[in-house]
Write a protein that holds these residues in place. Structure first.
Motif, PDB file in Angstrom:
ATOM      1  N   ARG A 113      -6.744  -1.978  -3.541  1.00 60.10           N
ATOM      2  CA  ARG A 113      -6.101  -1.369  -2.375  1.00 60.10           C
ATOM      3  C   ARG A 113      -4.807  -0.699  -2.799  1.00 60.10           C
ATOM      4  NH1 ARG A 113      -6.513  -6.753  -0.732  1.00 60.10           N
ATOM      5  NH2 ARG A 113      -8.337  -7.252   0.552  1.00 60.10           N
ATOM      6  N   THR A 130      -7.022  -0.482   6.276  1.00 63.66           N
ATOM      7  CA  THR A 130      -6.325  -1.558   6.980  1.00 63.66           C
ATOM      8  C   THR A 130      -4.969  -1.046   7.423  1.00 63.66           C
ATOM      9  OG1 THR A 130      -7.402  -3.300   5.684  1.00 63.66           O
ATOM     10  CG2 THR A 130      -5.337  -3.877   6.778  1.00 63.66           C
ATOM     11  N   CYS A 133      -1.275   1.066  -0.989  1.00 66.54           N
ATOM     12  CA  CYS A 133      -0.506   1.244   0.240  1.00 66.54           C
ATOM     13  C   CYS A 133       0.112   2.635   0.231  1.00 66.54           C
ATOM     14  CB  CYS A 133       0.590   0.188   0.325  1.00 66.54           C
ATOM     15  SG  CYS A 133       1.673   0.364   1.754  1.00 66.54           S
ATOM     16  N   VAL A 142      -4.235   0.828   2.583  1.00 67.94           N
ATOM     17  CA  VAL A 142      -3.366   0.023   3.444  1.00 67.94           C
ATOM     18  C   VAL A 142      -2.229   0.937   3.889  1.00 67.94           C
ATOM     19  CG1 VAL A 142      -1.822  -1.966   3.579  1.00 67.94           C
ATOM     20  CG2 VAL A 142      -3.900  -2.097   2.187  1.00 67.94           C
TER      21      VAL A 142
END
Length: 200
Positions: A9, A67, A11, A43
């Motif tokens: 992931r 997310t 961000c 993210v």
């Protein structure tokens, strides 16, 4: 564009507005699409507005998982992106940033305003202090971050930053170049002892 990346992931920090240049949204689309096509989950701050919504939509359109982490106060402003795979509603901005950092294997800043600046410099400060060893990238679209780059260089030349601390920020002007540099990043060793202010 499919890239082999070691991240589960990433961000992304970015603006809740689109900005005045088409290049900003184009870069957000390119980043979101590349993450989705490369199997890297996104993210981000959970918004459906500005570049935040653009990068999330592009990632999902390319098959990526998204997310979002958003404070309850912003949900009440009706800016939460309810179509993403997972939207976590938290109690504060502080909790939001801590949760995004917990989930992510690295960080990327696109153009944005005060919130983007603050998020970027917080994770840089954490890296400087050795609180994490994750890569931090800056996508400098259309020279938007040129003044920030100059300010960081000034911080070094004026003795407020070490060159190695400024080098914690990986700066590129293309999505492919930035992700490749983040892929190859090796975190420096941090001395946990701070004997005086010059140690920072």
């Amino acid at each position: 564009m499919v890239m082999e990346l070691p991240f589960k992931r990433l961000c992304v920090f970015c603006g809740s507005r689109h900005g005045s240049r088409a290049e900003y949204a184009e870069a957000a689309v390119a980043l979101g699409r590349t993450l989705g096509e490369s199997g890297v989950d996104l993210v981000y701050g959970g918004g459906n507005v500005g570049l935040m919504g653009v990068v999330a939509d592009a990632c999902m359109a390319a098959g990526g998982e998204v997310t979002g982490i958003i404070p309850q106060a912003l949900m009440e402003w009706e800016v939460g992106h309810t179509r993403i795979g997972r939207l976590e509603v938290v109690d504060s901005m502080h909790t939001r940033k801590a949760r995004m950092a917990e989930l992510a294997d690295g960080f990327i800043a696109l153009p944005g305003g005060l919130g983007t600046f603050e998020e970027l410099f917080e994770v840089l400060t954490w890296a400087q202090l050795g609180f994490h060893r994750k890569p931090i990238g800056l996508l400098d679209v259309a020279g938007y971050y040129a003044p920030m780059r100059e300010m960081m260089a000034r911080g070094v030349s004026e003795g407020f930053m070490k060159p190695q601390n400024a080098a914690l920020l990986i700066i590129e002007d293309s999505v492919a170049g930035l992700l490749a540099a983040m892929r190859d990043y090796e975190a420096p060793t941090t001395d946990a002892r701070i004997e005086n202010t010059d140690q920072l």
